[in-house]
Structures are given as structure tokens and as C-alpha cells.
Design an enzyme around this catalytic site. Structure first.
Site, PDB file in Angstrom:
ATOM      1  CG  ASP A  92       0.001  -0.200   2.693  1.00 25.52           C
ATOM      2  OD1 ASP A  92       0.853   0.343   2.820  1.00 25.52           O
ATOM      3  OD2 ASP A  92      -0.710  -0.557   3.752  1.00 25.52           O
ATOM      4  N   GLY A  94       0.962   4.295   1.862  1.00 25.49           N
ATOM      5  CA  GLY A  94       0.833   5.156   3.197  1.00 25.49           C
ATOM      6  C   GLY A  94      -0.230   6.249   3.031  1.00 25.49           C
ATOM      7  N   GLY A 217     -11.466   4.080   0.463  1.00 31.06           N
ATOM      8  CA  GLY A 217     -12.032   4.741   1.419  1.00 31.06           C
ATOM      9  C   GLY A 217     -13.130   3.656   1.451  1.00 31.06           C
ATOM     10  CG  ASP A 267      -5.601  -4.684   2.067  1.00 32.40           C
ATOM     11  OD1 ASP A 267      -5.691  -4.983   3.645  1.00 32.40           O
ATOM     12  OD2 ASP A 267      -6.397  -4.973   1.456  1.00 32.40           O
ATOM     13  CG  HIS A 337      -9.678 -22.146  12.334  1.00 33.00           C
ATOM     14  ND1 HIS A 337      -9.689 -23.671  11.369  1.00 33.00           N
ATOM     15  CD2 HIS A 337     -10.534 -22.031  12.283  1.00 33.00           C
ATOM     16  CE1 HIS A 337     -10.960 -22.623  11.301  1.00 33.00           C
ATOM     17  NE2 HIS A 337     -11.486 -22.061  11.665  1.00 33.00           N
TER      18      HIS A 337
END
Length: 377
Positions: A92, A94, A217, A267, A337
Site C-alpha cells: 500500500d 501509506g 475509502g 486484504d 485456522h
């Protein structure tokens, strides 16, 4: 030319099945990227990540820039060598971390000045700086530097923020190209919960030209219905030959609903963070291991699960004991898990899209939880 090649292989409604190809490996989409904020997915070895089914991970530009610093990472030839991960890495820019600093930052046309959370020193970060940092990290997917629009925000505030992000997008593109970086560069769509602003943001980004498009966003306080409206608006407008990445959104239900609305990449820290807090994901819902009902439960977290914790025979009672004693093995087993659950969920969605049965899969996903699927457009 970008090192990324994307192939769309199948669709089922808006759901998409594809493949990201990099020199260091391929990624089947839809995909979930475990988050390695400081150069490690908490408590999980790189080899274990591969065994769990992870094909690409996320690194955090902001935190790695502050600590250990670029010189140390450059000594290792980049982030792959530093963290011993051989597969693709997305970093990413930042921007979201700077956004989260709130009262410790000052935004200008040039970029953001902020007090570093590590030592309080004043640090400046702008599009050019972010691109230079990510070049040193040598990630395979670079994200542009943007401003994460706060929630709630008036339309005027969201418009000003989106337009600033577009100007920064052009500067990110120019800086990335000037560095001769062959990593893929993704734009980030902003505009808050206002569909028309999201559309203008996408139009501006497409005019600049990017290898993929992040949807930023979101996961900042908006409702699920507000988020879905944005995804439904963007789906027919996004180019079909570019991957789509919904940033930071990560409940299992969110993944299923977002795949149903055309998203390819995700993510979130949720699998490992929830594990550290004694919450384990299953096909029937979340096991909250700190509840007293598990004190003498000799079952695994989930019957039939293929993760190391369940296959290894570790019982709910044992995991609860470890958690109550603050034993690190509890969070390690729980993370294994939860990440297995997430990667298996993505694999099952990919198989369903390929077979043309995604919406039957979606129904069964909710029925296993005793819920009705939310409406689709």
C-alpha cells in the site's frame, strides 16, 4: 511494461474468476491477501502461508519506511528477500495509515506532514516519496498515494478529497514511470459514499491509465448497504481487463458479497487479529473461544477443517486454556485456522464461479449460518 498480466477466465453474474501472472508467481482470483504490516504476517512463517493457500501478501509502506527503514530493506534486495517470501507482494502507499493519524497530520497540495508514531519526528510523505519507497521495497504491485476520504463526509468534502487524490494519482503515475519501475501500478477510486463522485474518480484514473484499480475509502464506518451501492455502481464502469481490489474489507460475508459485485482482490488484518482475540471463523459462524461453553469441549474448532490446528487435534478446550493463559500458541494456532478458512473460502468461490454455481454457493454460505442471503440488484 508492467510485470503483471491479468487474464479473466470466467464470470457468473458479476462474479469474476481470473489469474494474475507475475515473474515470481501466479495468483488465482478472487484472492485474499494476508497482511504483513511490518514485513511478517503475525505469528505465521512464509512457508506456512504457502501451505495455507496464500499466493500474494500485502506489505505496509508506511510502517516499513519508518522501521526498519529503507537502507536495511535495500541490504536484502527488497522486501521479498527481507521477509523471505518468494511470491508476489502488494504494497500500500501509506495513505490510509497517514489518514488514521488524524490530529497528528497536516495535509497540503504537496502531500502530508505527520508526527511519526515511532518517535514523534516530523515526516513528509507525498506521491513522489511513496513511489520511491515502494521502488526500494521492490513490490510487484504498487499503490498510488491518495487521501482516504473520511466517513461521514459531506459531498463537498468528499469532492475536494477525491480531486486531490486524482492530482496525486497523476503525480504517482509520473513518478513511478520516471523511476523505470516495472511493478504494476494501481489507481485508487475515492469519492466517499457518493456514486457520482466515485464515477468521476474512476473516469479520471482511467484517463491517466493504471494496471488495476483499488476501491479505497471503504471499511471506514459506512454501512454494508452503502458499500454495496458503490460496488454495484462501479462494476459496469470498471474495465473488464483490469483487476479490482477492495481495500481493507474483510469479514467473510463482505468477501462473498463483494465477489458477487465483481471484486477480485481483498486484504484485511481480521483473520490474525481475531485469532489474537480468541475468535475463530467457521462455516457456521464465529467460535468465540473465551466463552465458558468451550471449557470442556473436546472438538476441534471445526469438524472437517484442513488447517494445522484442526488436523492436529487441538481441542476447543485446549485453545481456550491457552488463550486464558495468554500463551502465544493460542494466537498462532488460531491464525493458522483463520487464514486457512479465508483461503479456502476464496478457493471455493473460485471453483463455484468456474462451474457457474456461484449464487448457489452464496445461498449455502448463508444457510450454514442460519441466515438468508441479502438481496442482490
Amino acid at each position: 511494461m508492467s510485470r503483471l498480466q491479468f487474464q479473466l477466465q470466467a464470470t457468473d453474474g458479476a462474479a469474476r474468476r481470473g489469474q494474475l501472472s507475475f515473474p515470481c508467481g501466479t495468483v488465482q482470483t478472487p484472492t485474499f491477501m494476508p497482511v504483513g504490516t511490518y514485513g511478517a504476517v503475525k505469528g505465521v512463517l512464509p512457508g506456512q502461508l504457502c501451505d495455507l493457500g496464500a499466493e500474494i501478501i500485502l506489505g505496509n509502506t508506511f510502517h516499513l519506511f519508518l522501521r526498519p527503514g529503507l537502507e536495511v530493506i535495500a541490504d536484502h534486495g527488497g522486501l521479498h528477500g527481507f521477509m523471505r517470501w518468494n511470491g508476489p507482494i502488494l504494497t500500500d502507499s501509506g495513505g490510509f495509515q497517514v489518514f488514521s493519524l488524524a490530529h497528528r497530520r497536516k495535509i497540503s497540495e504537496q502531500g502530508v506532514t505527520f508526527a511519526a508514531p515511532t518517535d514523534g519526528a516530523q515526516v513528509f510523505l507525498g506521491p513522489e516519496e511513496s513511489m520511491k519507497i515502494q521502488k526500494v521495497l521492490n513490490s510487484d504491485v504498487v499503490m498510488i498515494f491518495d487521501e482516504c476520504t473520511p466517513y461521514p463526509a459531506t459531498e463537498d468534502v468528499a469532492r475536494d478529497s477525491m480531486e486531490l487524490s486524482l492530482r496525486w494519482a497523476q503525480r504517482s503515475r509520473d513518478a513511478h514511470d520516471a523511476l523505470d519501475n516495472d511493478a504494476a501500478l494501481f489507481g485508487i477510486i475515492q469519492g466517499g459514499v457518493h456514486p457520482d463522485l466515485r464515477g468521476r474518480s474512476l473516469d479520471g484514473l482511467q484517463a491517466i491509465g493504471f494496471d488495476g484499480y483499488g476501491i479505497g475509502g471503504l471499511a471506514v464506518g459506512e454501512s454494508e448497504s452503502e458499500r454495496n451501492v458503490i460496488l454495484e455502481y462501479l462494476h459496469p464502469r470498471l474495465p473488464t481487463d483490469r483487476p479490482r481490489y477492495l481495500m481493507g474489507v474483510g469479514r467473510p460475508e463482505d468477501l462473498v458479497e463483494s465477489v458477487a459485485r465483481g471484486v477480485d482482490m481483498f486484504d484485511c488484518v481480521m483473520p490474525t487479529r481475531h485469532a489474537r482475540n480468541g475468535q475463530y471463523f467457521t462455516g457456521f459462524g464465529t467460535v468465540k473461544i473465551r466463552n465458558a461453553c468451550y471449557a470442556r469441549d473436546v472438538d476441534p474448532i471445526e469438524q472437517g477443517c484442513g488447517c494445522p490446528a484442526c488436523v492436529g487435534g487441538y481441542t476447543r478446550a485446549y485453545l481456550r486454556h491457552l488463550d486464558r493463559c495468554n500463551e502465544m500458541l493460542a494466537s498462532m494456532l488460531g491464525s493458522l485456522h483463520n487464514l486457512w478458512y479465508y483461503e479456502t473460502l476464496m478457493a471455493n468461490m473460485r471453483a463455484a464461479i468456474t462451474a457457474g454455481t456461484f449464487f448457489a454457493f452464496r445461498r449455502s454460505f448463508y444457510l450454514a449460518r442460519g441466515l438468508d442471503p441479502p438481496p442482490l440488484p
